[in-house]
Design a protein around this motif. Structure first.
Motif, PDB file in Angstrom:
ATOM      1  N   MET A   1       0.846  -1.208   0.000  1.00 17.49           N
ATOM      2  CA  MET A   1       0.000   0.000   0.000  1.00 17.49           C
ATOM      3  C   MET A   1       0.878   1.253   0.000  1.00 17.49           C
ATOM      4  N   HIS A   2       0.336   2.353  -0.548  1.00 12.27           N
ATOM      5  CA  HIS A   2       1.021   3.630  -0.415  1.00 12.27           C
ATOM      6  C   HIS A   2       1.030   4.048   1.049  1.00 12.27           C
ATOM      7  N   GLN A   3       2.169   4.552   1.488  1.00 10.42           N
ATOM      8  CA  GLN A   3       2.173   5.113   2.849  1.00 10.42           C
ATOM      9  C   GLN A   3       1.782   6.574   2.752  1.00 10.42           C
ATOM     10  N   ILE A   4       0.735   6.939   3.435  1.00 11.00           N
ATOM     11  CA  ILE A   4       0.276   8.328   3.426  1.00 11.00           C
ATOM     12  C   ILE A   4       0.486   8.880   4.828  1.00 11.00           C
ATOM     13  N   LYS A   5       1.404   9.846   4.920  1.00  6.95           N
ATOM     14  CA  LYS A   5       1.813  10.324   6.244  1.00  6.95           C
ATOM     15  C   LYS A   5       1.218  11.693   6.545  1.00  6.95           C
ATOM     16  N   LEU A   6       0.699  11.845   7.755  1.00  9.72           N
ATOM     17  CA  LEU A   6       0.332  13.172   8.249  1.00  9.72           C
ATOM     18  C   LEU A   6       1.535  13.810   8.946  1.00  9.72           C
ATOM     19  N   ALA A   7       2.409  12.957   9.435  1.00 11.95           N
ATOM     20  CA  ALA A   7       3.654  13.375  10.092  1.00 11.95           C
ATOM     21  C   ALA A   7       4.568  12.158  10.055  1.00 11.95           C
ATOM     22  N   ASP A   8       5.788  12.293  10.575  1.00  8.91           N
ATOM     23  CA  ASP A   8       6.787  11.228  10.471  1.00  8.91           C
ATOM     24  C   ASP A   8       6.276   9.835  10.807  1.00  8.91           C
ATOM     25  N   THR A   9       5.541   9.759  11.902  1.00  7.37           N
ATOM     26  CA  THR A   9       5.110   8.430  12.382  1.00  7.37           C
ATOM     27  C   THR A   9       3.591   8.327  12.473  1.00  7.37           C
ATOM     28  N   ILE A  10       2.904   9.195  11.745  1.00 14.72           N
ATOM     29  CA  ILE A  10       1.432   9.197  11.811  1.00 14.72           C
ATOM     30  C   ILE A  10       0.873   8.975  10.409  1.00 14.72           C
ATOM     31  N   PHE A  11       0.076   7.940  10.277  1.00 12.66           N
ATOM     32  CA  PHE A  11      -0.357   7.483   8.949  1.00 12.66           C
ATOM     33  C   PHE A  11      -1.869   7.583   8.794  1.00 12.66           C
ATOM     34  N   TYR A  12      -2.256   7.866   7.547  1.00 13.47           N
ATOM     35  CA  TYR A  12      -3.664   7.770   7.138  1.00 13.47           C
ATOM     36  C   TYR A  12      -3.920   6.346   6.656  1.00 13.47           C
ATOM     37  N   ILE A  13      -5.004   5.729   7.142  1.00 11.77           N
ATOM     38  CA  ILE A  13      -5.439   4.444   6.582  1.00 11.77           C
ATOM     39  C   ILE A  13      -6.926   4.601   6.271  1.00 11.77           C
ATOM     40  N   GLY A  14      -7.260   4.786   5.011  1.00 12.57           N
ATOM     41  CA  GLY A  14      -8.660   5.025   4.672  1.00 12.57           C
ATOM     42  C   GLY A  14      -9.078   4.249   3.447  1.00 12.57           C
ATOM     43  N   TYR A  15     -10.395   4.140   3.274  1.00  5.02           N
ATOM     44  CA  TYR A  15     -10.953   3.332   2.177  1.00  5.02           C
ATOM     45  C   TYR A  15     -12.124   4.072   1.553  1.00  5.02           C
ATOM     46  N   ASN A  16     -12.239   3.883   0.240  1.00  5.10           N
ATOM     47  CA  ASN A  16     -13.281   4.571  -0.513  1.00  5.10           C
ATOM     48  C   ASN A  16     -14.450   3.632  -0.804  1.00  5.10           C
ATOM     49  N   ASP A  17     -15.635   4.094  -0.490  1.00  7.35           N
ATOM     50  CA  ASP A  17     -16.860   3.323  -0.702  1.00  7.35           C
ATOM     51  C   ASP A  17     -17.622   3.949  -1.867  1.00  7.35           C
ATOM     52  N   ARG A  18     -17.608   3.268  -3.010  1.00  4.59           N
ATOM     53  CA  ARG A  18     -18.353   3.758  -4.183  1.00  4.59           C
ATOM     54  C   ARG A  18     -19.561   2.882  -4.456  1.00  4.59           C
TER      55      ARG A  18
END
Ligand code: FEO
Length: 395
Positions: A1-18
């Motif tokens: 998965m792509h790592q999406i960072k809000l800060a160095d050690t803080i990650f977004y984990i989200g999913y799209n519902d279509r």
């Protein structure tokens, strides 16, 4: 998965519902919705909220990858509505030693929906939880959107994990942050999310905004829609405006019409409003447009004009459904106009008058009720109604 960072050690984990057509099986989401969770990888690994049940398998896989197989120590539960809590049982099964973090209203709901929690930390306003390098601070914001709702503030990077507050319909189609996307689309969907989901609780939203004003927030990370980091002013100002019933100069006209006579009255009224210089005028047919969009516009415009044909001595049912929802949302401080068609029994305008008494908005002109086709006397009254509304709005 792509790592999406809000800060160095803080990650977004989200999913799209279509796939889902109706959010809460109630509100249309033609552009879908995202469910956002966040992970803090510190000495104590901490998850903030989970995701909808359709995404549990992906969620567990992605968590495993981001943590490098380490155990998750804490799950912070900002909000228990199942679009965010559905994965709690799966998380508990995968990480049996996990500690759930919530406030005094959270864990009764965990028990009602899932299981009796074992390891818990109960937090209240201003309480802190140290994770190693980062510290979390908690603030309850009841009824934005459920009674147990709270927000979590990460103090080092000044990230507010805000739950439903500042959330937005619409999937995240590539960009995650507000400066990676065309915000014009999301601005409308952020308002519809607020008015449909949180709009009933404007006074509570005001209390929440006052509480959050003391925090030096740099990023707002909600559970739906974009992460706000470059347009904080817009979303905070919008919440302030919407939750204080501050409307633009304009008129929402909504009608229920079977054979076009009530619709014709709406057109006459709208045209006269335009003649008087009102530019924001939206007309909706209550039998066609979902209440979601009409309720949204009731938070935009100061003037509301409602018309209904009589139907079996009552309102046209689609108008009745809409007005019950508006009564439930109870936006305040509108100017109101009423019109309709008597048909063979009356009942439309009579029930609109009952609505007017209950909702307690300022009626700007006498109700206009025609029998059959629109004739000159009531044509004139439609003009008078529009003029009375315009006088109020232009005052
Ligand atoms: Fe997105 Fe109130 O849950």
């Amino acid at each position: 998965m792509h790592q999406i960072k809000l800060a160095d050690t803080i990650f977004y984990i989200g999913y799209n519902d279509r796939r889902t057509n109706l959010f809460e099986n109630l509100w249309p989401i033609p552009f879908g919705v995202s469910y956002n969770s966040y992970l803090i990888v510190d000495e104590k690994i901490t998850l903030v909220d989970t995701v909808e049940r359709f995404f549990i398998d992906d969620f567990l896989e992605d968590l495993n990858e981001l943590t490098g197989g380490r155990e998750v120590d804490y799950l912070v539960i900002n909000h228990m509505e199942p679009d965010h809590s559905a994965a709690i049982r799966a998380i508990k099964n995968r990480y049996p030693a996990i500690t759930l973090v919530g406030n005094k209203k959270t864990f009764g709901l965990v028990e009602n929906f899932y299981f009796e929690p074992e390891k818990t930390v109960v937090v209240g306003d201003g309480d802190r939880l140290n994770l190693g390098k980062t510290t979390l601070q908690f603030q309850t914001i009841p009824m934005v959107h459920w009674p147990e709702t709270m927000v979590t503030f990460e103090e080092s990077n000044k990230i507010l994990f805000s739950g439903d507050a500042f959330g937005c319909f619409g999937t995240l189609d590539g960009g995650i942050f507000d400066d990676e996307i065309n915000l014009d689309f999301y601005k409308e969907e952020a308002m519809r999310y607020f008015t449909n989901i949180v709009g009933k609780y404007c006074p509570h939203t005001q209390r929440a905004l006052n509480k959050l004003a003391s925090l030096d927030i740099k990023i707002i990370a909600p559970t739906h829609g974009p992460v706000w980091r470059s347009n904080l002013d817009w979303i905070l100002h919008s919440y302030q405006k919407w939750s204080t019933y501050s409307y633009d100069q304009g008129v929402l006209i909504v009608y229920g019409s079977m054979y076009g006579h009530t619709q014709k009255m709406a057109e006459v009224i709208a045209h006269q409003l335009a003649v008087r210089g009102i530019k924001n005028i939206r007309i909706y047919d209550a039998s066609k447009t979902h209440p979601s969009y009409i309720i949204n516009d009731s938070f935009k415009y100061k003037g509301i004009i409602v018309g209904s044909a009589a139907y079996n001595n009552e309102l046209l049912p689609t108008v009745g459904t809409l007005l019950r929802e508006i009564e439930h949302m109870a936006p305040k401080n509108h100017y109101l106009g009423i019109f309709g068609n008597y048909s063979w029994s009356g009942g439309g305008v009579k029930n609109l008058m009952e609505f007017a008494q209950k909702i307690n908005w300022e009626l700007v002109y006498e109700p206009v009720e025609e029998k059959g086709t629109l004739k000159s006397e009531n044509f004139g009254k439609c003009i008078n109604l529009a003029n009375a509304m315009a006088d109020k709005l232009l005052h």
